[in-house]
Design an enzyme around this catalytic site. Structure first.
Site, short mmCIF file in Angstrom:
data_model
loop_
_atom_site.label_atom_id
_atom_site.label_comp_id
_atom_site.label_asym_id
_atom_site.label_seq_id
_atom_site.Cartn_x
_atom_site.Cartn_y
_atom_site.Cartn_z
N HIS A 155 135.48 -39.75 17.03
CA HIS A 155 135.83 -38.72 17.57
C HIS A 155 136.69 -38.85 18.00
O HIS A 155 138.01 -39.39 18.38
CB HIS A 155 134.57 -38.28 18.41
CG HIS A 155 133.31 -38.42 18.08
ND1 HIS A 155 131.91 -38.82 18.06
CD2 HIS A 155 132.08 -37.30 17.13
CE1 HIS A 155 131.00 -38.86 17.33
NE2 HIS A 155 131.49 -37.57 17.09
N LYS A 159 137.42 -34.32 22.40
CA LYS A 159 135.82 -34.36 22.84
C LYS A 159 135.62 -34.39 24.05
O LYS A 159 136.74 -35.43 24.75
CB LYS A 159 134.82 -35.68 21.98
CG LYS A 159 133.69 -35.99 22.12
CD LYS A 159 133.22 -36.67 21.00
CE LYS A 159 131.30 -36.63 21.25
NZ LYS A 159 130.79 -34.72 21.51
N1 LIG Z 1 125.89 -30.46 16.60
C1 LIG Z 1 126.67 -30.62 16.21
O1 LIG Z 1 126.79 -31.25 14.80
C2 LIG Z 1 128.35 -30.60 16.13
C3 LIG Z 1 128.84 -31.32 15.94
C4 LIG Z 1 130.24 -31.28 16.51
C5 LIG Z 1 130.50 -30.91 17.37
N2 LIG Z 1 129.36 -30.34 18.58
C6 LIG Z 1 129.10 -30.47 19.77
O2 LIG Z 1 129.94 -28.62 20.47
C7 LIG Z 1 130.65 -29.00 21.35
C8 LIG Z 1 131.67 -27.98 20.42
O3 LIG Z 1 132.38 -28.90 19.75
P1 LIG Z 1 134.13 -28.48 18.92
O4 LIG Z 1 134.29 -29.69 18.83
O5 LIG Z 1 133.58 -26.81 18.90
O6 LIG Z 1 135.23 -28.20 21.03
P2 LIG Z 1 136.39 -26.87 21.19
O7 LIG Z 1 136.21 -27.15 22.56
O8 LIG Z 1 136.73 -26.67 19.88
O9 LIG Z 1 135.46 -26.01 21.24
C9 LIG Z 1 134.37 -25.17 21.99
C10 LIG Z 1 134.37 -23.98 22.78
O10 LIG Z 1 134.43 -22.70 23.62
C11 LIG Z 1 134.30 -22.77 24.27
N3 LIG Z 1 134.00 -22.01 25.92
C12 LIG Z 1 134.32 -23.00 26.75
N4 LIG Z 1 134.02 -22.45 27.84
C13 LIG Z 1 133.06 -21.67 27.58
C14 LIG Z 1 132.24 -20.14 28.27
N5 LIG Z 1 132.24 -19.60 29.73
N6 LIG Z 1 132.33 -19.30 27.66
C15 LIG Z 1 132.59 -19.14 26.17
N7 LIG Z 1 133.03 -20.25 25.16
C16 LIG Z 1 133.73 -20.85 27.01
C17 LIG Z 1 136.12 -22.83 24.17
O11 LIG Z 1 136.81 -21.88 24.39
C18 LIG Z 1 136.03 -23.20 23.55
O12 LIG Z 1 136.72 -22.02 21.68
C19 LIG Z 1 129.96 -29.81 22.26
O13 LIG Z 1 130.10 -30.23 22.50
C20 LIG Z 1 130.63 -30.53 20.25
O14 LIG Z 1 129.93 -32.40 20.95
C21 LIG Z 1 127.73 -30.42 18.34
O1 LIG Z 2 133.47 -33.44 17.80
C1 LIG Z 2 132.26 -33.42 18.60
O2 LIG Z 2 132.34 -33.04 19.72
C2 LIG Z 2 130.52 -33.87 17.57
N1 LIG Z 2 130.04 -33.64 18.58
C3 LIG Z 2 127.90 -34.24 18.19
C4 LIG Z 2 128.27 -34.97 19.27
O3 LIG Z 2 128.52 -35.52 20.53
O4 LIG Z 2 127.56 -36.72 18.44
C5 LIG Z 2 128.82 -34.56 16.92
C6 LIG Z 2 129.23 -35.10 15.66
C7 LIG Z 2 130.87 -33.88 16.10
#
Ligand SMILES: NC(=O)c1ccc[n+]([C@@H]2O[C@H](COP(=O)([O-])OP(=O)(O)OC[C@H]3O[C@@H](n4cnc5c(N)ncnc54)[C@H](O)[C@@H]3O)[C@@H](O)[C@H]2O)c1
Ligand SMILES: O=C(O)C1=N[C@H](C(=O)O)CCC1
Length: 266
Positions: A155, A159
């Site tokens: 990743h 992250k």
């Molecule tokens: N399930 C999936 O398919 C998938 C895919 C990508 C990422 N993710 C997950 O999604 C999450 C976010 O990933 P990202 O790459 O967008 O991260 P990022 O750091 O770009 O975004 C996270 C956001 O959360 C905000 N935040 C933090 N504390 C907060 C609060 N108290 N109130 C409101 N907002 C708050 C931050 O300001 C930031 O904009 C991670 O846990 C990641 O693992 C999941």
């Molecule tokens: O970008 C991330 O952070 C992602 N988080 C998810 C994970 O923790 O598996 C999904 C993939 C991208």
């Protein structure tokens, strides 16, 4: 048919901003609010680089819910605040669709029980990319024949959590068909701590964090004279949005918490 009223937590994030663009294209969803640490009181359209929504930004989820009465919360924040948002959403009758990873099993169990008590739907999915869900399902099938397996997830270097939620979910699915098994030489020694990676029931998980990456995973199975590698790559966060949209459409029809998008795919 009335549109599903959605609030997004983490709208300025890499995933949250992608979710806003998905909502903008969807004619059956209405963004009615956002939850963010900054810009409380502003309209989304007044925040640089966000799409033109006149929905209001709140810095507190309960104030947001009481003000705009949403149907669904999409949470794409951090493990700590994402759990609190999900819990408060369920307690207030709002159906969460959670992409945020890093929740513990105990937290997921607590949220599952809460959703059951309230009789409302919730979706927690560590990976919303359809290809990633298929990768996990194919890996569960392969593990029936190849009990020796190592997961390498790669990743971007912004992250927070390691291993990824996808790697943990993959291992959990494999656990459903594989007995615990120690892999490698029984007397192997780590001369550098962590060299063999994290471990779940003997399966090793290795986490790579580098600039330039988005989200990538290989599941490598070993057997006599052969290896099987099942691999998925997300090159753009648009890859997750089909699954997020599917989950939003489905969560309003559920009365329990679903962990993993595979449970929503036919
Ligand atoms: N399930 C999936 O398919 C998938 C895919 C990508 C990422 N993710 C997950 O999604 C999450 C976010 O990933 P990202 O790459 O967008 O991260 P990022 O750091 O770009 O975004 C996270 C956001 O959360 C905000 N935040 C933090 N504390 C907060 C609060 N108290 N109130 C409101 N907002 C708050 C931050 O300001 C930031 O904009 C991670 O846990 C990641 O693992 C999941
Ligand atoms: O970008 C991330 O952070 C992602 N988080 C998810 C994970 O923790 O598996 C999904 C993939 C991208």
């Amino acid at each position: 048919m009335s549109r599903i009223k959605v609030i997004v937590a983490g709208p300025r994030g890499k995933m949250g901003s992608e979710a806003l663009r998905m909502i903008e294209k969807a004619n059956d969803l209405e963004l009615v609010g956002c939850i963010d640490r900054k810009n409380a009181g502003k309209r989304v359209q007044d925040v640089d680089e966000l799409p033109s929504f006149d929905a209001i930004i709140f810095d507190d989820i309960e104030t947001c819910i009481q003000s705009v009465n949403p149907d669904v919360l999409i949470d794409l924040t951090t493990p700590k605040v994402g759990f609190l948002h999900t819990k408060l959403a369920i307690e207030n009758g709002v159906r969460p669709v959670v992409g945020t990873t890093g929740f513990t099993k105990q937290q997921i169990d607590e949220l599952t029980g809460l959703a059951e008590d309230k009789g409302i739907g919730a979706v927690i999915a560590p990976n919303f990319a359809i290809g990633a869900v298929l990768m996990m399902q194919f890996s569960k099938w392969a593990a029936k024949y190849f009990p020796d397996v190592e997961i390498i997830e790669r990743h971007h270097d912004h992250k927070l959590d390691a291993p990824s939620g996808t790697a943990v979910k993959t291992a959990q699915l494999i656990q459903e068909v594989r007995e615990p098994k120690k892999q490698g030489h029984p007397n192997e020694q780590e001369t550098l701590s962590g060299a063999r990676g994290a471990e779940i029931d003997g399966m090793h998980i290795h986490s790579v964090r580098l600039p330039g990456l988005v989200a990538h995973q290989e599941v490598v199975f070993g057997g006599p004279g052969e290896n099987l590698t099942i691999k998925h790559d997300s090159f753009h966060r648009e890859s997750f949005m089909t699954g997020v949209k599917l989950a939003v459409d489905q969560v309003v029809k559920l009365d329990l918490l679903v962990y993993g998008l595979e449970n929503l795919l036919e």
